[in-house]
Design a protein around this motif. Structure first.
Motif, short mmCIF file in Angstrom:
data_model
loop_
_atom_site.label_atom_id
_atom_site.label_comp_id
_atom_site.label_asym_id
_atom_site.label_seq_id
_atom_site.Cartn_x
_atom_site.Cartn_y
_atom_site.Cartn_z
N ARG A 276 0.81 -1.11 0.00
CA ARG A 276 -0.03 0.01 0.09
C ARG A 276 0.85 1.25 0.23
O ARG A 276 0.79 2.23 -0.62
N LEU A 277 1.85 1.14 0.88
CA LEU A 277 2.91 2.42 0.76
C LEU A 277 3.47 2.67 -0.54
O LEU A 277 3.54 3.76 -0.87
N ALA B 231 4.45 6.32 -4.59
CA ALA B 231 4.77 6.06 -6.02
C ALA B 231 5.79 7.31 -6.73
O ALA B 231 6.56 6.80 -7.50
N THR B 232 5.31 8.33 -6.42
CA THR B 232 5.99 9.46 -6.97
C THR B 232 7.46 10.07 -6.60
O THR B 232 8.05 10.64 -7.10
N GLN C 161 12.51 3.29 -2.70
CA GLN C 161 13.99 2.69 -2.29
C GLN C 161 13.89 2.32 -1.03
O GLN C 161 14.35 1.03 -0.62
N THR C 162 13.68 3.21 0.26
CA THR C 162 13.51 2.66 1.53
C THR C 162 12.52 1.61 1.85
O THR C 162 12.88 0.48 2.41
N LEU D 121 4.07 15.16 4.03
CA LEU D 121 3.55 14.88 2.64
C LEU D 121 2.66 14.15 1.96
O LEU D 121 1.59 14.50 1.08
N PHE D 122 2.56 12.81 2.71
CA PHE D 122 1.60 12.18 2.38
C PHE D 122 0.88 11.32 3.63
O PHE D 122 1.05 10.34 4.17
N PRO D 123 -0.42 12.38 4.11
CA PRO D 123 -0.95 11.98 5.40
C PRO D 123 -1.47 10.59 5.24
O PRO D 123 -1.69 9.86 6.34
#
Lengths: 423, 423
Positions: free
Chosen positions: B138-139, B144-145, B151-152, B305-307
């Motif tokens: 899901r993460l 994706a952007t 990479q992490t 940035l991605f809540p």
């Protein structure tokens, strides 16, 4: 038992003894939970002792008034009952000894675990404090010209301090350890003398029974008294009260010394309870891992520039590896399984084998006392009858040789009639 | 015993029994170390059984030829010895039962430990494989952007795979677990029937002894045979050979199933032996720590940035925390202390209590057999004497009432002479 890891369930006989009314010396009913420091509770145990002493007195009184029932069979039955009682006594003595041995074994084992925790915490703290510090001080000199390396070293020093802080935050078991060792030593000592005394008492009982059968021991009231002294009824009453809910007693005893979450964790040890030492252990492990990563970085990048640093860096790596091994041992020792098993084993030893053995010993005391009372009354009378019977036969031969039957009919001897019918 | 953690030392009686010559059926001496699969060793145990059977035969032969020694005292002594023998038998039976119970308890306990390892390994692997994978997938979509975050996530997936690999590298205890459980179940079953049979045999012995005293049991040879059947001498000979060096037997039994370093670690468990699982456990912990650091980084920098990512990140953090708790439990279970204590307890149970109890049972068998042989010969004769004595007294009254003394002198009855002197 289909699985080994079961919770402790108090045996039914402890409930039975626990539900026995507890009455203090002012004859008021008192709370029957185990509170050895409570005065009312102590009085209720003393009251029980008085009741038993009254029973002994009654027994001794019975000795003074021999009844007139059938003598020979009473003596035989009393002898048999004494033999059975001694058998029961030997079994009870051995069971009690097993139970107490199990208790001391578990106490020593728990003590060993706590000692292991102490020595691991001490050893790791010392090596972090002195060993690591020396290496870091030397590296500080070597890397003096490189600010970033020095910063890494400072960071490692902080990590080491953090580890030491976490280790010192673990509870200090020293006091509990001393307590456990002294309890175990005292228990083992007292039990040894109790066991030996009972063994001698049982052997003495057998000898006295033999002598009584031969008509030699006519007054042995002191034996009844001695036996009574070594089976104090308050002993097993107190133990039963303890066995019904040992966890409450342990909780109240450790209040203020060790955190209640820690005591709870060790007493009930199941998967749903979280380990109270998980956080310090995790921080310890993370700090070690971080330091290992730093050291690997320094070995990779700094050694080509400062070859003299290699020895100290490898020294630190070795120290971190051994700390990691110590951490694994510490994790294993602090886990509840070991100490909880010791606790359960000790409880099973005391409350199953121990109390059961003492109950057998009480049964032995009661049976042997009754049988002795009967025997001491009956045997001298039985011997007197046998003696008079022999006199009668002698009479036939010497005084009236030509009409034994006439003589027997003429003077019916009550002792002889007794003798013929065996009651 | 001043400390709980002691090495196992075989008791002296096992050495004594172990040093007993082992002779196979071709009467050649054979190696006395415990090798139950070895034919020569099996023959040596069968040979022992034959010797004992010969002893039984001799005993039965004795029964056929009653000797002519003093009858009444022999009967009394035999009765007394039977009583003592039955007491010894009860004690031995209870000791053996205690020893075997200790063995099964330790086996169940070891089994529980192995089961715990299995379920922890299975649970952690499963949660790493499915739970973590779902969160990461899901993460992956959410991030994706951002190439660096993706990479992490890939790095974390590698770490998780590494952890699973380490866990699967741990030995599979499933087989050992099944073995232990079945051994414990079988032992408990056999022991229950052994204990019950012996108990019945002891009670039967007491009853027969009583009947024999009353002259009712004239032929009880089958009892001797039955008793013999339940104390097979090869049983304790084999156990003694095992007890002298159990570690060798365990080593040879586990060869090829579990690595010898692991068996060695659990058998001898001391501080100088390194834990063979330290490396996988350390890698497991380091991977978890690294993943925690990554997750903390993502929570700090990516969530603003991605809540929507927060829920999955917290899910992973929770999963890592519970894996860490599992790791601590796993470390505790894999540590040698628990299993080594079970091993020592089982050995002490079998080789101390167990073999000691069987020795007492053998003593009981021997004593009771001898006493029975004597009793079965002597008691009918004693009764015959008592009967003839009563006939003598009757004679005085009925046939020659006016001169009993003269009659006695005229026909001296040898049985009566016996009776007066009691031999």
């Amino acid at each position: 038992m289909s699985s080994a890891r079961v919770d402790y369930i108090a045996p039914w006989w402890t409930y039975w003894l626990h539900n026995f009314p507890h009455i203090n010396l002012r004859l008021q009913p008192v709370d029957s939970s185990f509170q050895p420091e409570e005065e009312n509770y102590q009085q209720s145990l003393i009251f029980l002792g008085c009741v038993a002493a009254a029973g002994l007195g009654l027994n001794l009184l019975c000795l003074a008034k021999p009844n007139s029932c059938c003598v020979t069979w009473s003596a035989v039955a009393a002898g048999l009952i004494t033999c059975i009682a001694v058998g029961v006594g030997f079994y009870g003595n051995s069971e009690t000894n097993d139970g107490v041995y199990q208790l001391t074994y578990s106490l020593y084992n728990a003590n060993h675990t706590l000692g292991g925790v102490d020595s691991l915490v001490g050893g790791t703290s010392a090596s972090m404090r002195s060993g690591l510090h020396q290496h870091l001080a030397r590296l500080d000199e070597i890397f003096a010209t490189r600010g970033d390396y020095v910063q890494t070293l400072q960071f490692m020093q902080q990590m080491a301090d953090n580890v030491i802080k976490q280790l010192l935050g673990l509870p200090d078991w020293q006091e509990a350890k001393v307590d456990l060792a002294s309890i175990a030593d005292q228990t083992a000592n007292v039990e040894y003398y109790r066991w030996l005394t009972y063994l001698l008492l049982l052997i003495l009982d057998l000898i006295i029974c033999l002598l009584a059968c031969l008509g030699l021991a006519k007054q042995s009231r002191w034996l009844l008294t001695t036996r009574f002294l070594f089976t104090p009824p308050f002993w097993f009453q107190g133990t039963s009260d303890f066995c019904v809910s040992p966890d409450k007693f342990v909780m109240s005893k450790t209040k203020g010394v060790i955190g209640s979450d820690i005591v709870h964790y060790y007493l009930y040890c199941n998967q749903t309870l979280s380990n109270p030492f998980q956080q310090p252990l995790t921080i310890f492990q993370r700090s070690l891992t971080t330091m290992q990563i730093q050291i690997q970085g320094l070995l990779q990048f700094a050694v080509p520039l400062f070859p003299t640093a290699e020895r100290d860096l490898l020294g630190i790596q070795h120290l971190l590896n051994s700390s990691e091994a110590g951490l694994h041992q510490l994790t294993a020792l602090l886990d509840c399984r070991g100490l909880n098993k010791d606790y359960l084993d000790a409880m099973v030893g005391v409350c199953y084998d121990g109390v059961e053995g003492v109950l057998y010993l009480c049964l032995f005391s009661t049976m042997a006392s009754c049988a002795f009372t009967v025997m001491l009354c009956a045997i001298p009378r039985a011997w007197r009858q046998i003696a008079s019977r022999e006199r009668d036969y002698d009479d036939i031969d010497e005084e009236d040789p030509f009409n034994p039957r006439a003589r027997r009919i003429a003077s019916p001897n009550p002792n002889l009639a007794n003798m013929h019918s065996f009651c």
